[in-house]
Design an enzyme around this catalytic site. Sequence first.
Site, PDB file in Angstrom:
ATOM      1  CB  THR A 178      -4.657   5.250   6.849  1.00  0.00           C
ATOM      2  OG1 THR A 178      -5.237   4.653   8.016  1.00  0.00           O
ATOM      3  CG2 THR A 178      -3.268   5.737   7.171  1.00  0.00           C
ATOM      4  N   GLY A 179      -7.162   5.238   4.934  1.00  0.00           N
ATOM      5  CA  GLY A 179      -8.479   4.692   4.590  1.00  0.00           C
ATOM      6  C   GLY A 179      -9.036   5.415   3.376  1.00  0.00           C
ATOM      7  CB  SER A 232      -0.896   0.017   1.236  1.00  0.00           C
ATOM      8  OG  SER A 232      -0.124   0.136   2.413  1.00  0.00           O
ATOM      9  CB  THR A 281      -0.497   6.330   0.265  1.00  0.00           C
ATOM     10  OG1 THR A 281      -1.323   5.194   0.014  1.00  0.00           O
ATOM     11  CG2 THR A 281      -1.006   7.474  -0.588  1.00  0.00           C
ATOM     12  NE  ARG A 295      -8.177   7.995  -5.175  1.00  0.00           N
ATOM     13  CZ  ARG A 295      -7.734   7.667  -3.978  1.00  0.00           C
ATOM     14  NH1 ARG A 295      -6.454   7.426  -3.798  1.00  0.00           N
ATOM     15  NH2 ARG A 295      -8.536   7.574  -2.953  1.00  0.00           N
ATOM     16  CB  THR A 340      -1.959   5.296   3.698  1.00  0.00           C
ATOM     17  OG1 THR A 340      -2.660   5.344   2.473  1.00  0.00           O
ATOM     18  CG2 THR A 340      -1.305   6.641   3.939  1.00  0.00           C
TER      19      THR A 340
HETATM   20  N1  ASP Z   1      -6.020   7.308   1.976  1.00  0.00           N
HETATM   21  C1  ASP Z   1      -5.335   6.692   0.874  1.00  0.00           C
HETATM   22  C2  ASP Z   1      -5.977   7.118  -0.411  1.00  0.00           C
HETATM   23  O1  ASP Z   1      -7.196   7.228  -0.459  1.00  0.00           O
HETATM   24  C3  ASP Z   1      -5.325   5.225   0.899  1.00  0.00           C
HETATM   25  C4  ASP Z   1      -5.270   4.589   2.241  1.00  0.00           C
HETATM   26  O2  ASP Z   1      -5.031   5.205   3.231  1.00  0.00           O
HETATM   27  O3  ASP Z   1      -5.440   3.391   2.333  1.00  0.00           O
HETATM   28  O4  ASP Z   1      -5.271   7.268  -1.373  1.00  0.00           O
END
Ligand code: ASP
Length: 363
Positions: free
Chosen positions: A257-258, A88, A224, A234, A206
């Site tokens: 994160t997320g 990730s 990330t 994106r 991330t």
């Molecule tokens: N927040 C990150 C994104 O949307 C990905 C993640 O944290 O898993 O790119």
Amino acid sequence: MVPVSRRRFLGLAASATAVSALSGRLRAAWRPSPVRPPRADDCVVVSSANGLRTVAEARRLVLEERLRPVSAAVRAVGIVEADPDDMSVGYGGLPNEDGVVQLDSACMDGPTHNAGAVAALEGILHPARVAERVMDRTDHVLLVGEGAQRFALEQGFELQEMLTDAARKRWQQWLATRGEDDRLWPLDGSDPDDPMEMEEQRPWGTIHCSVRAPNGALGCCTTTSGLAFKIPGRVGDSPLVGCGLYCDDTVGSAGATGRGEAAILSGGSWLVVERMRAGDDPTEACLHALARVSEQTERAARWQPGLWRDGRPAFGLTFYAVRKDGAFGSASLLGRPHSRHFAVADGEGARIEESAILHVLGS
Ligand code: ASP
């Protein structure tokens, strides 16, 4: 008495309902047992759960090498950026739809209130270090794509292939099974009753790291490879100041994160810091920002029904925070009690702690 117009009255009534829904959600949240607060002159580092080695290293860099907090965060997340097994972040990260790894990263320095960021950067092992150069050597905050890569090369970074065989394999599996509506939420084939399963279909991941030096100075970094199999170009929340990270040297530092889209639409990390400014402890500040995300998602779901299931968002999001005085905490949008974690290093050592949970599953 000041007369209140009907429209204003309805507005006030609606916001009162939203406030009580929000506090109802906060009351129902699950909180881990409190941990002992660090000493006032301690160096405290928090990160996402994949950062156990990172928090230990960042603390060492501050205490032994006297690095400023932001540089300690940037250097220490490099461990995960270079780790092929973390799919990730950085090298080994899952690619975009075209099979190309595009990296997002940002860092923020508390004392100077300055930040640097890169987005959709290809072929560079340590995007966080490039973000730090943007902060230190330019008057800009964010460079993207080709321009970011050209800048990195000018700064002496080298090009390298970032796609590993394991990540290519995952991408090929995804290509073979992708559905027609794959660019829309929810993801084709995912189990709507199990958000963890959804993450598995198209994993996020991330690393965020926030550092508080013994003198209270703050700095942070988020890095990330973003949402797996994203549309080329994106950009998620990670390189966006106020979304995937934020710090204000008078208050505290935070990151996310997320699901990046939710952290962007809520200005999530900024909100966590502002809640700490208003008096919340770090865990409550994270929970409050998540309750806001939840409330916004419920409204958005009228147009995007896949975002909302069984009275809660259908995606994951976690915030991490450290306050100026060294208090720290984290909270996740959903999960079972004891299922969500973050990493911390302070005078008690480097360890994994439990995050609070806003929407408790299985209850
Ligand atoms: N927040 C990150 C994104 O949307 C990905 C993640 O944290 O898993 O790119």
